[in-house]
Design an enzyme around this catalytic site. Sequence first.
Site, PDB file in Angstrom:
ATOM      1  N   ASP A   1       0.846  -1.207   0.000  1.00  0.00           N
ATOM      2  CA  ASP A   1       0.000   0.000   0.000  1.00  0.00           C
ATOM      3  C   ASP A   1       0.876   1.250   0.000  1.00  0.00           C
ATOM      4  O   ASP A   1       0.639   2.197  -0.758  1.00  0.00           O
ATOM      5  CB  ASP A   1      -0.888   0.044   1.254  1.00  0.00           C
ATOM      6  CG  ASP A   1      -1.936  -1.047   1.304  1.00  0.00           C
ATOM      7  OD1 ASP A   1      -3.075  -0.780   0.925  1.00  0.00           O
ATOM      8  OD2 ASP A   1      -1.613  -2.166   1.736  1.00  0.00           O
TER       9      ASP A   1
ATOM     10  N   THR B   1     -19.745  -7.546  -0.254  1.00  0.00           N
ATOM     11  CA  THR B   1     -18.573  -7.559   0.605  1.00  0.00           C
ATOM     12  C   THR B   1     -18.291  -8.936   1.211  1.00  0.00           C
ATOM     13  O   THR B   1     -19.213  -9.686   1.522  1.00  0.00           O
ATOM     14  CB  THR B   1     -18.730  -6.521   1.738  1.00  0.00           C
ATOM     15  OG1 THR B   1     -17.550  -6.498   2.531  1.00  0.00           O
ATOM     16  CG2 THR B   1     -19.938  -6.842   2.626  1.00  0.00           C
TER      17      THR B   1
ATOM     18  N   THR C   1      -6.827  -5.018   0.493  1.00  0.00           N
ATOM     19  CA  THR C   1      -5.619  -5.256   1.304  1.00  0.00           C
ATOM     20  C   THR C   1      -5.777  -6.476   2.204  1.00  0.00           C
ATOM     21  O   THR C   1      -4.853  -7.289   2.325  1.00  0.00           O
ATOM     22  CB  THR C   1      -5.295  -4.010   2.162  1.00  0.00           C
ATOM     23  OG1 THR C   1      -5.052  -2.901   1.296  1.00  0.00           O
ATOM     24  CG2 THR C   1      -4.064  -4.242   3.016  1.00  0.00           C
TER      25      THR C   1
END
Length: 308
Positions: free
Chosen positions: A51, A195, A122
């Site tokens: 990231d 999700t 992530t």
Amino acid sequence: MASSPTVLMRLMASAYSVAHRAGTIVRNVMAGGDLGIVEKCGPNDLQTKADRLVQMSICSSLARKFPRVTIIGEEDLPSHDVDEELIEDSQCEEILLKAFPPQYSSIKEEELVVWVDPLDGTKEYTEGLLDHVTVLIGIAYEGKAIAGVINQPFYNYEAGADAVLGRTIWGVLGLGAFGFQLKEVPAGKHIITTTRSHSSKLVNDCISAMNPDDVVRVGGAGNKIIQLIEGKASAYVFASPGCKKWDTCAPEAILHAVGGKLTDIHGNPLHYNKEVKHMNSAGVLATLRNFDYYASRVPESVKQALVP
């Protein structure tokens, strides 16, 4: 082709090359074995070395070429000199040869806002669910998502040791989208993608009201939009705050470029001007086709719970 490429053309050509470089950084960090994981706001909100390096690479590379463009990245990083190895200076020649829509020809650098998610998915990255991971660079003009790049660093990773890893998808509203094969879910099938790690009663109530044939739970907004444009899902439904502008800008632009639609759960468009709040507090609803079918089935209780 015009004698001189417009600002948007040059920015897109750079964003493509920068995203391609970002994919390499993401793979290299994974191959190195030390992900450098940091919890930001809890175990479902992580940051890794990838990231951090990717955001530095994207933001510094674009800022060097386009100093008047506003660039907003997900990660809150201290400002310091960036290693030259992270700078990507090239541009995708294929993009510079495209005939961009004339309405973009007079756009000035300072009128553009770039939204960057250096590593979308992530949590999945840290768990080895590598096909969920994307790098997102979205471009907005007058508050509207008009262009985007999605790099999938690990595309093809299950195809064997000799497979070429990674691909870059890009699109511009009014021009089209490239780097993938557009496909629709079979007629009459209702498959919802949602999700994987941020579910709730509200999310599930909204999905149930749509009476889907199947529900696919995966990580990453970029990944979910790819599912829509490649015929693996017919709607992306996320009846919850949590998604941010850097999650949706690039995917929205690509989806809209092929005739799809992304809004909040009320059907309102999202706004991407530089002053806007980062949170998409009224959730996300997106489809490639048949948007009204899904929008009409969002329960009133869900709408009342999610204030724009």
